[in-house]
Motif scaffolding. Structure first.
Motif, PDB file in Angstrom:
ATOM      1  N   LEU A   8      63.555  73.193 105.686  1.00 58.72           N
ATOM      2  CA  LEU A   8      62.621  72.418 106.018  1.00 58.72           C
ATOM      3  C   LEU A   8      62.873  70.900 104.637  1.00 58.72           C
ATOM      4  O   LEU A   8      61.004  70.227 104.022  1.00 58.72           O
ATOM      5  CB  LEU A   8      61.130  73.496 104.942  1.00 58.72           C
ATOM      6  CG  LEU A   8      61.120  74.659 105.146  1.00 58.72           C
ATOM      7  CD1 LEU A   8      60.170  75.549 104.090  1.00 58.72           C
ATOM      8  CD2 LEU A   8      60.842  74.560 106.575  1.00 58.72           C
ATOM      9  N   TYR A   9      63.912  70.820 105.044  1.00 54.75           N
ATOM     10  CA  TYR A   9      63.859  69.006 104.777  1.00 54.75           C
ATOM     11  C   TYR A   9      64.294  67.815 105.553  1.00 54.75           C
ATOM     12  O   TYR A   9      64.944  67.329 104.969  1.00 54.75           O
ATOM     13  CB  TYR A   9      64.872  68.813 103.098  1.00 54.75           C
ATOM     14  CG  TYR A   9      64.638  68.460 102.344  1.00 54.75           C
ATOM     15  CD1 TYR A   9      64.423  67.138 102.080  1.00 54.75           C
ATOM     16  CD2 TYR A   9      65.545  69.044 100.874  1.00 54.75           C
ATOM     17  CE1 TYR A   9      64.304  66.449 101.190  1.00 54.75           C
ATOM     18  CE2 TYR A   9      65.350  68.260 100.216  1.00 54.75           C
ATOM     19  CZ  TYR A   9      64.639  66.855  99.726  1.00 54.75           C
ATOM     20  OH  TYR A   9      64.828  66.245  98.522  1.00 54.75           O
ATOM     21  N   GLY A  10      63.716  68.030 106.692  1.00 50.01           N
ATOM     22  CA  GLY A  10      63.840  66.885 107.458  1.00 50.01           C
ATOM     23  C   GLY A  10      65.418  67.289 108.580  1.00 50.01           C
ATOM     24  O   GLY A  10      65.970  67.817 107.752  1.00 50.01           O
ATOM     25  N   LYS A  11      65.591  66.845 109.530  1.00 48.22           N
ATOM     26  CA  LYS A  11      66.786  66.765 110.577  1.00 48.22           C
ATOM     27  C   LYS A  11      68.309  66.108 110.377  1.00 48.22           C
ATOM     28  O   LYS A  11      69.449  66.885 109.969  1.00 48.22           O
ATOM     29  CB  LYS A  11      66.575  67.173 111.665  1.00 48.22           C
ATOM     30  CG  LYS A  11      66.172  65.442 112.767  1.00 48.22           C
ATOM     31  CD  LYS A  11      66.424  64.993 114.276  1.00 48.22           C
ATOM     32  CE  LYS A  11      66.892  63.370 114.595  1.00 48.22           C
ATOM     33  NZ  LYS A  11      65.661  62.947 114.156  1.00 48.22           N
ATOM     34  N   ASP A  12      67.865  64.996 109.009  1.00 44.92           N
ATOM     35  CA  ASP A  12      68.701  64.451 108.757  1.00 44.92           C
ATOM     36  C   ASP A  12      68.798  64.220 107.560  1.00 44.92           C
ATOM     37  O   ASP A  12      68.168  63.400 106.906  1.00 44.92           O
ATOM     38  CB  ASP A  12      69.605  63.569 109.698  1.00 44.92           C
ATOM     39  CG  ASP A  12      68.672  62.568 110.133  1.00 44.92           C
ATOM     40  OD1 ASP A  12      69.072  62.052 111.395  1.00 44.92           O
ATOM     41  OD2 ASP A  12      67.934  62.288 109.343  1.00 44.92           O
ATOM     42  N   GLN A  13      69.684  62.838 106.616  1.00 49.88           N
ATOM     43  CA  GLN A  13      70.014  62.371 105.142  1.00 49.88           C
ATOM     44  C   GLN A  13      68.194  61.299 105.581  1.00 49.88           C
ATOM     45  O   GLN A  13      67.792  61.408 104.834  1.00 49.88           O
ATOM     46  CB  GLN A  13      70.702  61.302 105.118  1.00 49.88           C
ATOM     47  CG  GLN A  13      71.516  62.455 104.576  1.00 49.88           C
ATOM     48  CD  GLN A  13      73.199  61.944 103.738  1.00 49.88           C
ATOM     49  OE1 GLN A  13      73.014  60.316 103.505  1.00 49.88           O
ATOM     50  NE2 GLN A  13      74.080  62.398 103.315  1.00 49.88           N
ATOM     51  N   ARG A  14      68.490  60.281 106.753  1.00 52.02           N
ATOM     52  CA  ARG A  14      67.421  59.613 107.289  1.00 52.02           C
ATOM     53  C   ARG A  14      65.501  60.439 106.473  1.00 52.02           C
ATOM     54  O   ARG A  14      64.539  60.411 105.797  1.00 52.02           O
ATOM     55  CB  ARG A  14      67.172  58.660 108.339  1.00 52.02           C
ATOM     56  CG  ARG A  14      66.391  57.870 107.716  1.00 52.02           C
ATOM     57  CD  ARG A  14      67.306  57.029 109.249  1.00 52.02           C
ATOM     58  NE  ARG A  14      66.245  55.800 109.838  1.00 52.02           N
ATOM     59  CZ  ARG A  14      66.925  54.568 109.779  1.00 52.02           C
ATOM     60  NH1 ARG A  14      67.813  54.359 110.143  1.00 52.02           N
ATOM     61  NH2 ARG A  14      65.805  53.458 110.223  1.00 52.02           N
ATOM     62  N   GLU A  15      65.062  61.665 107.753  1.00 53.16           N
ATOM     63  CA  GLU A  15      64.545  62.373 106.893  1.00 53.16           C
ATOM     64  C   GLU A  15      64.218  62.929 105.766  1.00 53.16           C
ATOM     65  O   GLU A  15      63.243  63.001 105.768  1.00 53.16           O
ATOM     66  CB  GLU A  15      64.473  62.862 108.584  1.00 53.16           C
ATOM     67  CG  GLU A  15      63.898  62.684 109.921  1.00 53.16           C
ATOM     68  CD  GLU A  15      63.543  63.873 110.849  1.00 53.16           C
ATOM     69  OE1 GLU A  15      63.869  65.094 110.764  1.00 53.16           O
ATOM     70  OE2 GLU A  15      63.579  63.433 111.716  1.00 53.16           O
ATOM     71  N   ALA A  16      65.135  63.181 105.435  1.00 46.74           N
ATOM     72  CA  ALA A  16      64.889  63.939 103.868  1.00 46.74           C
ATOM     73  C   ALA A  16      65.119  62.549 103.365  1.00 46.74           C
ATOM     74  O   ALA A  16      63.625  62.880 102.478  1.00 46.74           O
ATOM     75  CB  ALA A  16      66.163  64.030 103.387  1.00 46.74           C
ATOM     76  N   ALA A  17      65.045  61.448 103.385  1.00 46.61           N
ATOM     77  CA  ALA A  17      64.287  60.456 102.438  1.00 46.61           C
ATOM     78  C   ALA A  17      63.222  59.840 103.317  1.00 46.61           C
ATOM     79  O   ALA A  17      61.921  59.854 101.562  1.00 46.61           O
ATOM     80  CB  ALA A  17      65.286  59.305 102.437  1.00 46.61           C
ATOM     81  N   LEU A  18      62.501  59.845 104.033  1.00 47.57           N
ATOM     82  CA  LEU A  18      61.156  60.322 104.119  1.00 47.57           C
ATOM     83  C   LEU A  18      60.320  61.135 104.282  1.00 47.57           C
ATOM     84  O   LEU A  18      59.165  60.845 103.750  1.00 47.57           O
ATOM     85  CB  LEU A  18      60.931  60.310 105.883  1.00 47.57           C
ATOM     86  CG  LEU A  18      62.204  58.679 106.289  1.00 47.57           C
ATOM     87  CD1 LEU A  18      61.523  58.712 108.020  1.00 47.57           C
ATOM     88  CD2 LEU A  18      60.956  57.233 105.910  1.00 47.57           C
TER      89      LEU A  18
END
Lengths: 221, 210
Positions: free
Chosen positions: A90-100
């Motif tokens: 539940l932390y985005g699909k990749d590093q970019r989404e994780a940052a968002l």
């Protein structure tokens, strides 16, 4: 995996030594766990136990919540949310989404702190100004929705994240504080409805354990 | 050309930790300094998601919120613990650093003269958790979590350095923290950054108080 959550009957027990103890810093993680089909144990801490006992001294920062994931102990509600985010994807699909997702959660945290300050230190005197300023603080989340699949998905990307549960909890609390506060924000309004309709979350939100638990430790909302 | 840009006021504030991280990781970055007038008059504030700085550019990727930026850099450079368990502990530390940073900011910006004495008196209670964490990790001889540096180390270091200015000697009761600060500041790239005019000439806070 056994999970235990030490929380007060009010979700988080306000300690009298802190100037603005956070209200309800556990409902977001409860919603997350419920929606993810997880069970957990609640260890409810009464005010007396907290004030008298060794538990507070044993907590890293002298605060609750405390969270057990098996033999792993965590403090800090946002660290717990992030841990569950990693655990359940539940932390985005990749590093970019994780940052968002982090950008969103930190914004939720900022507004949660303002809310806590109002509730615990200046409810009567500050509520009017708070409600007046509230649209400015909700707008960023409407903006984020408008920039993501036309607001029809989640706060970031196509899958739910821990930030969604945290934001949802914050919005639900604000709808109690200021009914109609989401009326100027059609995407947020629809988002709240949509998330609350998720079957497991809906069941949790209708459950006595949730409905009987006060939002905040001082009875104000 | 460096992919990183920090858009911020001419202060250390909520950006020095990320600056220390980038410097120590051998990265270069661009500073876009925003003056008070530009901020108050201009379109930049309205364009920022939460109406605040810092704003951070990683190439075409824009981020806000200092801790989100630190976490992003943590992921990018492998400064987020060696596994999920350590990552959670890094978060526990960083959130504690953030809590104390907020208290510090409240003092500096809203009640410096009236509140400083009480703040300094209460400070040991707020520093103790970090001493405890060090004592539980390789006898305090490594990092705040595990065997490798994390973004939480840079954030904690910045917080401790600021507190040594506010209250010289505040780390004296905490031998592990004292040694930790010395050890981190001795890292060659970080040492060079901390000695640089760009760092030393940058005020800690926006109102001149420290």
């Amino acid at each position: 995996m056994p999970r235990g959550l030490w929380a007060s009957p009010h979700s988080v027990l306000p300690s009298p030594t802190r100037s603005s103890p956070p209200p309800g810093r556990c409902e977001a993680m409860r919603m997350l766990l419920a929606d993810q089909g997880q069970s957990w144990k609640e260890e409810v801490v009464t005010k007396d136990t907290w004030l008298q006992g060794p538990l507070k001294a044993s907590c890293l920062y002298g605060q609750l919540p405390k969270f057990q994931d098996g033999d792993f102990t965590l403090y800090q509600s946002n660290a717990i949310l992030r841990h569950l985010g990693r655990t359940f994807g539940l932390y985005g699909k990749d590093q970019r989404e994780a940052a968002l997702v982090d950008v969103v959660n930190d914004g939720v945290e900022d507004l949660r702190c303002k809310y806590a300050t109002l509730i615990y230190t200046n409810y009567e005197g500050g509520k009017q100004d708070y409600v007046k300023a509230l649209p400015d603080h909700l707008k960023p989340f409407e903006t984020l929705l408008s920039q993501n699949r036309g607001g029809q998905a989640f706060i970031v990307g196509d899958q739910i994240s821990f930030a969604d549960y945290n934001l949802l909890d914050l919005l639900l609390n604000h709808q109690v504080l200021a009914p109609g506060c989401l009326d100027p924000f059609p995407l947020l309004s629809a988002y709240v409805e949509r998330l609350c309709a998720r079957p497991k979350l809906k069941a949790f939100l209708a459950s006595p354990e949730h409905t009987n638990r006060p939002i905040n430790g001082n009875g104000k909302q």
